[in-house]
Design a protein around this motif. Sequence first.
Motif, mmCIF file in Angstrom:
data_model
loop_
_atom_site.group_PDB
_atom_site.id
_atom_site.type_symbol
_atom_site.label_atom_id
_atom_site.label_comp_id
_atom_site.label_asym_id
_atom_site.label_seq_id
_atom_site.Cartn_x
_atom_site.Cartn_y
_atom_site.Cartn_z
ATOM 1 N N GLN A 1 1.086 -1.191 -0.214
ATOM 2 C CA GLN A 1 0.026 0.177 -0.674
ATOM 3 C C GLN A 1 0.903 1.845 0.021
ATOM 4 O O GLN A 1 0.647 2.490 -0.767
ATOM 5 C CB GLN A 1 -0.395 0.341 1.119
ATOM 6 C CG GLN A 1 -1.944 1.212 1.147
ATOM 7 C CD GLN A 1 -2.633 1.073 2.400
ATOM 8 O OE1 GLN A 1 -2.687 -0.327 3.468
ATOM 9 N NE2 GLN A 1 -3.616 1.876 2.603
ATOM 10 N N ALA B 1 2.571 1.746 -3.495
ATOM 11 C CA ALA B 1 1.184 1.392 -3.805
ATOM 12 C C ALA B 1 0.940 3.640 -4.115
ATOM 13 O O ALA B 1 1.126 4.786 -5.492
ATOM 14 C CB ALA B 1 0.880 1.556 -4.520
ATOM 15 N N ALA C 1 -4.585 -3.053 -3.733
ATOM 16 C CA ALA C 1 -3.740 -4.235 -4.812
ATOM 17 C C ALA C 1 -2.871 -4.508 -3.267
ATOM 18 O O ALA C 1 -2.755 -5.048 -3.183
ATOM 19 C CB ALA C 1 -2.908 -2.447 -5.233
ATOM 20 N N TYR D 1 -11.416 -9.856 -6.111
ATOM 21 C CA TYR D 1 -10.614 -8.889 -6.652
ATOM 22 C C TYR D 1 -11.075 -8.284 -7.517
ATOM 23 O O TYR D 1 -11.050 -7.187 -7.784
ATOM 24 C CB TYR D 1 -8.834 -9.102 -6.292
ATOM 25 C CG TYR D 1 -9.049 -9.381 -4.593
ATOM 26 C CD1 TYR D 1 -8.449 -8.142 -3.979
ATOM 27 C CD2 TYR D 1 -8.576 -10.474 -3.657
ATOM 28 C CE1 TYR D 1 -8.190 -8.336 -2.103
ATOM 29 C CE2 TYR D 1 -8.288 -10.844 -2.290
ATOM 30 C CZ TYR D 1 -7.552 -9.528 -1.962
ATOM 31 O OH TYR D 1 -7.716 -9.092 -0.592
ATOM 32 N N GLY E 1 -12.419 -4.769 -7.751
ATOM 33 C CA GLY E 1 -11.946 -3.776 -8.486
ATOM 34 C C GLY E 1 -13.173 -3.212 -9.578
ATOM 35 O O GLY E 1 -13.053 -1.372 -9.842
#
Length: 358
Positions: A219, A222, A252, A334, A338
């Motif tokens: 995290q 990113a 992510a 996921y 997303g």
Amino acid sequence: MTSRWESREVPELRPDGTLRSPVCRPPVDQLNRFAGFGIGLVSLFTENVLAHPCIVFRRQCQVNYHARCYHLTPFSTVAVMYSITKAQGPKALWKGMGSTFIVHGVTLGAEGIISEFTPLPRELPHRWSWKQLAGHLLLKGLTAVVAMPFYCASLIETVQSEIVRDESSAGLLDCVREGLTRLLGVGAPHSRRLLPLSCLLLPAALHAILRYAISASVQRAALWLHQRGRKQRHDPANPLDAYFPELAAAWAGSLVADVILFPLETALHRLGLQGTRTIIDATDGVVATGNGGSPLVLPVNTQYDGFADCLHAIRRKEGGAGFYRGFGALATQYALHGALLAAARTLLRLLLLEGKAS
């Protein structure tokens, strides 16, 4: 005094000579806050509610060592999930959702209490020391240890087949009762293969610490990459830059952590379920018994001696792919999360831009 809504328009003259009052519109900052709240709400709803069927099916695949199909891709996963829902009804893949919220509550409560009465920091400062980091990770491990009995009870509720579930005796607080029962060692005796909680504490703490460390690291990386790219391509017209990057980075981080730790989670779920006499749905497809068909439900009868023996047995009998049973359900979970995040961001951006233009 300024009004709550600031108007940037002047009164307009109607054809009949009267004045039309200006339309008051909310300022951009407040619109941005509403946009951030909307995207956050979509993320929480997807993660904790819409993704629950994927979590249920993933756990069933992880503990079903009988299955011929490992469900490594979303294609076989979605087909069997649809078959189970068609045969048993919508509740088949929504079971145990209340117990997962109870486990989240126990985890948050335990973390708060432990951090209150110990020097272990609940949050890391911007500039942290290695001692603070070690204490913070130790707090995450101790929290997982405290929540482990209730996590095992929630695991049973999520994988137990609806065909054998007794709805008359089921209750919302069954997770708490069963967790305390396993913690204190009282109540109806289970099988002799039931492992003591002491065998599960170290794997549970290891999984919690590694998942948090990997997720937080990804995290932060990113967000750093996003901020670095934003310096080169600053887009002041995008009102969601202050909210969406953190949610995308959290998505992510959780994805990478769950993919890396999937084998560890598989072993932990099998150890937590062993000896509980749980009957799960058949994950090879719902076909009635008879004439060589596969059964609707299956018992879980594992005989692992511990964490190391579980890892060795899975690798020896099922191969390396055995650690990734149900991986297609994780990919579906996921992907759904997303896609909904991206759709919510696009929709809110269009609404905000339309509001500015009007």
